[in-house]
Write an enzyme that holds these catalytic residues in place. Sequence first.
Site, PDB file in Angstrom:
ATOM      1  N   ALA A 152       0.833  -1.211   0.000  1.00 10.65           N
ATOM      2  CA  ALA A 152       0.000   0.000   0.000  1.00 10.65           C
ATOM      3  C   ALA A 152       0.868   1.262   0.000  1.00 10.65           C
ATOM      4  O   ALA A 152       2.013   1.239   0.454  1.00 10.65           O
ATOM      5  CB  ALA A 152      -0.910  -0.017   1.227  1.00 10.65           C
ATOM      6  N   TRP A 154       1.336   5.702   0.766  1.00 17.22           N
ATOM      7  CA  TRP A 154       1.290   6.541   1.974  1.00 17.22           C
ATOM      8  C   TRP A 154       0.193   7.595   1.945  1.00 17.22           C
ATOM      9  O   TRP A 154       0.015   8.327   2.916  1.00 17.22           O
ATOM     10  CB  TRP A 154       2.633   7.249   2.183  1.00 17.22           C
ATOM     11  CG  TRP A 154       3.240   7.827   0.916  1.00 17.22           C
ATOM     12  CD1 TRP A 154       4.323   7.326   0.245  1.00 17.22           C
ATOM     13  CD2 TRP A 154       2.817   8.979   0.177  1.00 17.22           C
ATOM     14  NE1 TRP A 154       4.590   8.093  -0.872  1.00 17.22           N
ATOM     15  CE2 TRP A 154       3.674   9.120  -0.938  1.00 17.22           C
ATOM     16  CE3 TRP A 154       1.793   9.912   0.333  1.00 17.22           C
ATOM     17  CZ2 TRP A 154       3.540  10.144  -1.883  1.00 17.22           C
ATOM     18  CZ3 TRP A 154       1.646  10.929  -0.612  1.00 17.22           C
ATOM     19  CH2 TRP A 154       2.519  11.031  -1.700  1.00 17.22           C
ATOM     20  N   LYS A 178       1.999  -4.881   3.469  1.00 19.93           N
ATOM     21  CA  LYS A 178       3.156  -4.013   3.705  1.00 19.93           C
ATOM     22  C   LYS A 178       2.728  -2.568   3.435  1.00 19.93           C
ATOM     23  O   LYS A 178       2.551  -2.172   2.290  1.00 19.93           O
ATOM     24  CB  LYS A 178       4.330  -4.359   2.785  1.00 19.93           C
ATOM     25  CG  LYS A 178       5.605  -3.659   3.251  1.00 19.93           C
ATOM     26  CD  LYS A 178       6.648  -3.485   2.175  1.00 19.93           C
ATOM     27  CE  LYS A 178       6.440  -2.285   1.309  1.00 19.93           C
ATOM     28  NZ  LYS A 178       6.486  -0.975   1.993  1.00 19.93           N
ATOM     29  N   GLU A 253      -3.588  -1.241  -8.540  1.00 17.68           N
ATOM     30  CA  GLU A 253      -4.240   0.081  -8.517  1.00 17.68           C
ATOM     31  C   GLU A 253      -3.113   1.105  -8.597  1.00 17.68           C
ATOM     32  O   GLU A 253      -2.396   1.305  -7.623  1.00 17.68           O
ATOM     33  CB  GLU A 253      -5.022   0.282  -7.205  1.00 17.68           C
ATOM     34  CG  GLU A 253      -6.155  -0.693  -6.997  1.00 17.68           C
ATOM     35  CD  GLU A 253      -7.332  -0.424  -7.911  1.00 17.68           C
ATOM     36  OE1 GLU A 253      -7.339   0.597  -8.624  1.00 17.68           O
ATOM     37  OE2 GLU A 253      -8.239  -1.266  -7.923  1.00 17.68           O
ATOM     38  N   CYS A 287      -4.979   9.733  -5.996  1.00 17.80           N
ATOM     39  CA  CYS A 287      -4.793   9.200  -7.353  1.00 17.80           C
ATOM     40  C   CYS A 287      -5.917   9.614  -8.290  1.00 17.80           C
ATOM     41  O   CYS A 287      -5.755   9.580  -9.502  1.00 17.80           O
ATOM     42  CB  CYS A 287      -4.662   7.681  -7.283  1.00 17.80           C
ATOM     43  SG  CYS A 287      -5.961   6.963  -6.285  1.00 17.80           S
ATOM     44  N   GLU A 387       2.515  12.395 -13.532  1.00 13.13           N
ATOM     45  CA  GLU A 387       1.747  12.477 -12.293  1.00 13.13           C
ATOM     46  C   GLU A 387       2.538  13.319 -11.293  1.00 13.13           C
ATOM     47  O   GLU A 387       3.674  12.990 -10.955  1.00 13.13           O
ATOM     48  CB  GLU A 387       1.517  11.066 -11.735  1.00 13.13           C
ATOM     49  CG  GLU A 387       0.474  11.047 -10.656  1.00 13.13           C
ATOM     50  CD  GLU A 387       0.273   9.671 -10.015  1.00 13.13           C
ATOM     51  OE1 GLU A 387       1.226   8.896  -9.930  1.00 13.13           O
ATOM     52  OE2 GLU A 387      -0.862   9.407  -9.588  1.00 13.13           O
TER      53      GLU A 387
HETATM   54  P1  NAD Z   1       5.113   3.951  -4.605  1.00  6.65           P
HETATM   55  O1  NAD Z   1       4.798   3.186  -5.833  1.00  6.65           O
HETATM   56  O2  NAD Z   1       6.417   4.658  -4.520  1.00  6.65           O
HETATM   57  O3  NAD Z   1       5.064   3.013  -3.322  1.00  6.65           O
HETATM   58  C1  NAD Z   1       3.918   2.243  -3.039  1.00  6.65           C
HETATM   59  C2  NAD Z   1       4.325   1.090  -2.148  1.00  6.65           C
HETATM   60  O4  NAD Z   1       5.207   0.252  -2.877  1.00  6.65           O
HETATM   61  C3  NAD Z   1       5.056   1.482  -0.861  1.00  6.65           C
HETATM   62  O5  NAD Z   1       4.615   0.637   0.187  1.00  6.65           O
HETATM   63  C4  NAD Z   1       6.509   1.173  -1.201  1.00  6.65           C
HETATM   64  O6  NAD Z   1       7.304   0.860  -0.060  1.00  6.65           O
HETATM   65  C5  NAD Z   1       6.338  -0.046  -2.089  1.00  6.65           C
HETATM   66  N1  NAD Z   1       7.465  -0.304  -2.992  1.00  6.65           N
HETATM   67  C6  NAD Z   1       8.365   0.565  -3.503  1.00  6.65           C
HETATM   68  N2  NAD Z   1       9.248  -0.084  -4.290  1.00  6.65           N
HETATM   69  C7  NAD Z   1       8.907  -1.405  -4.267  1.00  6.65           C
HETATM   70  C8  NAD Z   1       9.434  -2.570  -4.872  1.00  6.65           C
HETATM   71  N3  NAD Z   1      10.513  -2.528  -5.658  1.00  6.65           N
HETATM   72  N4  NAD Z   1       8.822  -3.758  -4.631  1.00  6.65           N
HETATM   73  C9  NAD Z   1       7.735  -3.832  -3.832  1.00  6.65           C
HETATM   74  N5  NAD Z   1       7.196  -2.747  -3.224  1.00  6.65           N
HETATM   75  C10 NAD Z   1       7.771  -1.541  -3.438  1.00  6.65           C
HETATM   76  O7  NAD Z   1       3.863   4.932  -4.391  1.00  6.65           O
HETATM   77  P2  NAD Z   1       3.674   6.028  -3.275  1.00  6.65           P
HETATM   78  O8  NAD Z   1       4.604   7.143  -3.603  1.00  6.65           O
HETATM   79  O9  NAD Z   1       3.726   5.396  -1.935  1.00  6.65           O
HETATM   80  O10 NAD Z   1       2.137   6.461  -3.524  1.00  6.65           O
HETATM   81  C11 NAD Z   1       1.767   7.316  -4.528  1.00  6.65           C
HETATM   82  C12 NAD Z   1       1.339   6.550  -5.770  1.00  6.65           C
HETATM   83  O11 NAD Z   1       0.248   5.669  -5.439  1.00  6.65           O
HETATM   84  C13 NAD Z   1       0.794   7.457  -6.842  1.00  6.65           C
HETATM   85  O12 NAD Z   1       1.286   7.033  -8.084  1.00  6.65           O
HETATM   86  C14 NAD Z   1      -0.721   7.248  -6.757  1.00  6.65           C
HETATM   87  O13 NAD Z   1      -1.416   7.549  -7.947  1.00  6.65           O
HETATM   88  C15 NAD Z   1      -0.802   5.812  -6.404  1.00  6.65           C
HETATM   89  N6  NAD Z   1      -2.103   5.502  -5.795  1.00  6.65           N
HETATM   90  C16 NAD Z   1      -3.023   4.831  -6.546  1.00  6.65           C
HETATM   91  C17 NAD Z   1      -4.278   4.538  -6.018  1.00  6.65           C
HETATM   92  C18 NAD Z   1      -5.314   3.796  -6.826  1.00  6.65           C
HETATM   93  O14 NAD Z   1      -6.316   3.393  -6.249  1.00  6.65           O
HETATM   94  N7  NAD Z   1      -5.118   3.594  -8.103  1.00  6.65           N
HETATM   95  C19 NAD Z   1      -4.581   4.919  -4.711  1.00  6.65           C
HETATM   96  C20 NAD Z   1      -3.606   5.600  -3.973  1.00  6.65           C
HETATM   97  C21 NAD Z   1      -2.356   5.884  -4.526  1.00  6.65           C
END
Ligand code: NAD
Length: 502
Positions: A152, A154, A178, A253, A287, A387
């Site tokens: 998930a 943040w 996680k 997502e 998002c 984005e």
């Molecule tokens: P992120 O992709 O950087 O991180 C998301 C999660 O992935 C975190 O828990 C992070 O620790 C984990 N992660 C990072 N690298 C990884 C890897 N190599 N392997 C496995 N896990 C890994 O995203 P963010 O910055 O935390 O959140 C913002 C993003 O989330 C934006 O792009 C937003 O659009 C998206 N988002 C989408 C939705 C939806 O419903 N579509 C909802 C909320 C947020």
Amino acid sequence: MRQVNGPGHNYVGGTRRAGTSGESVDIVDPATGDVLVTADLAGPADVGDAVASATEAFKQWSATTPAERATVLLAWAGELERRADELARTESAQTGKPLRLSSEFDVPGSIDNTAFFGGAARLLEGAAAGEYSGDHTSYVRREPVGVVGSIAPWNYPLQMAAWKVLPAVAAGNTIVLKPAEITPLTSITFAEAAAAAGMPAGVVNVVTGRGPDAGETLVSHDDVAMVSFTGSTTVGRRVAALAIDGVRRVHLELGGKAPFVVFDDADLEAAVHGAVAAALINTGQDCTAATRAIVHRSLHDDFVAGVADLMGDMRLGMQTDPDTDLGPLVSFAQRDRVAAHVDRARAEGAKVVCGGRAGGGDLARGAFYEPTLVTGAGPDSSLWRDEVFGPVLLSVPFDTDDEAIALANDTPYGLAASVWTRDVHRSLRVTAEIQAGCCWVNDHIPIISEMPHGGYKQSGFGKDMSRYSLEDYTQVKHVMLDVTGTARKAWHRTVFTDRSPS
Ligand code: NAD
């Protein structure tokens, strides 16, 4: 601030425990830069323990009746209700969002989700049984998939935990979640509330760790049957590749770049208010936030003036101040990323109509960024394509309906969109043509537990909330029973002729 969740930032097999990676991360209040608590991070060994615990718990949880699961989920909603104030305060402290938002949106939304999935657990259906071949009765069973590994982001930590965990466990799966390592606190409280409601140990586990370490271990684990991920499209690609390598089911997502399309017959005041609310909710870290206003040329100047006025009135401040409209970004790193996007737009020749700066004065010690409206950046600009995930709205004019639809669809993303018009025929046609998983008409942002949330195109696949997500966390089995009772079936002649005496 007190240490919100006590010692240990992992929840494995029904017990809080410290991560063994040897690494920790400071959970910071982004409004002040103060450290709230230092979280110990999970490493591969903790993930392994959590998966083992979920694997063991699956044996019994998957065999519970829908009514038994519903009883736990409904009690869980009650436990969350009792912790509502604590959850709202902790969510606001770790993310920076105003208490008004966490107590009126994040927390009640998550409680409602929990109660919804309590009811939905009892409504899973397969196709009606029937004699499709004439010689057999067929029926369909919807069965849980197994251990779900879930990751998930943040921006809405509690709601994202709820969206990932609830449909999975309502359908009879067990899960290892996680959360993002900078915002784990409410996910742990969420899991503890489940235990208080009678959830058996091991059904819901939380590992707080870094993506490339704990995250990759989780999504590649041999005993994880399904991976569900919410986050950026870039990380989603990596997660999907790792999951597919083990032929695991994947639910994604991902990011968004929502269009906000205002036609010439729209209620301008409603569109202006709608645009500011939809662009700035959660400081734009949503998002589905409105990011690209596409406005009929006859209204464009008035729309820009109205949005700039309203944005100028927004009060930035501390989470607990009831007058605060807009909190900081979740972190200084995110604030700097947003600033870099706006600076690049400026360098490419765009006009920053309002905002475009970090918060000054008392706000300078936090990760604040002013509400920002940009014009003069077209579809080939970086601000149109990328984005930003911050309080930044870009506005562009259009002349014809077809041009508006083409602009709305001119993005690799397809999560959400809105259409502003008083013409019902136009709203029907345009919502059908826009490629996004959710289209609002004369509003933008509201979500409800009963309806699906999920993307088209590079915003991912699979749905959160609603009965559609429940189905995503099941696998369909066809059971076919011979009804003839004969030893020699008619179809055997396609394999061998009947040589035995009759
Ligand atoms: P992120 O992709 O950087 O991180 C998301 C999660 O992935 C975190 O828990 C992070 O620790 C984990 N992660 C990072 N690298 C990884 C890897 N190599 N392997 C496995 N896990 C890994 O995203 P963010 O910055 O935390 O959140 C913002 C993003 O989330 C934006 O792009 C937003 O659009 C998206 N988002 C989408 C939705 C939806 O419903 N579509 C909802 C909320 C947020």
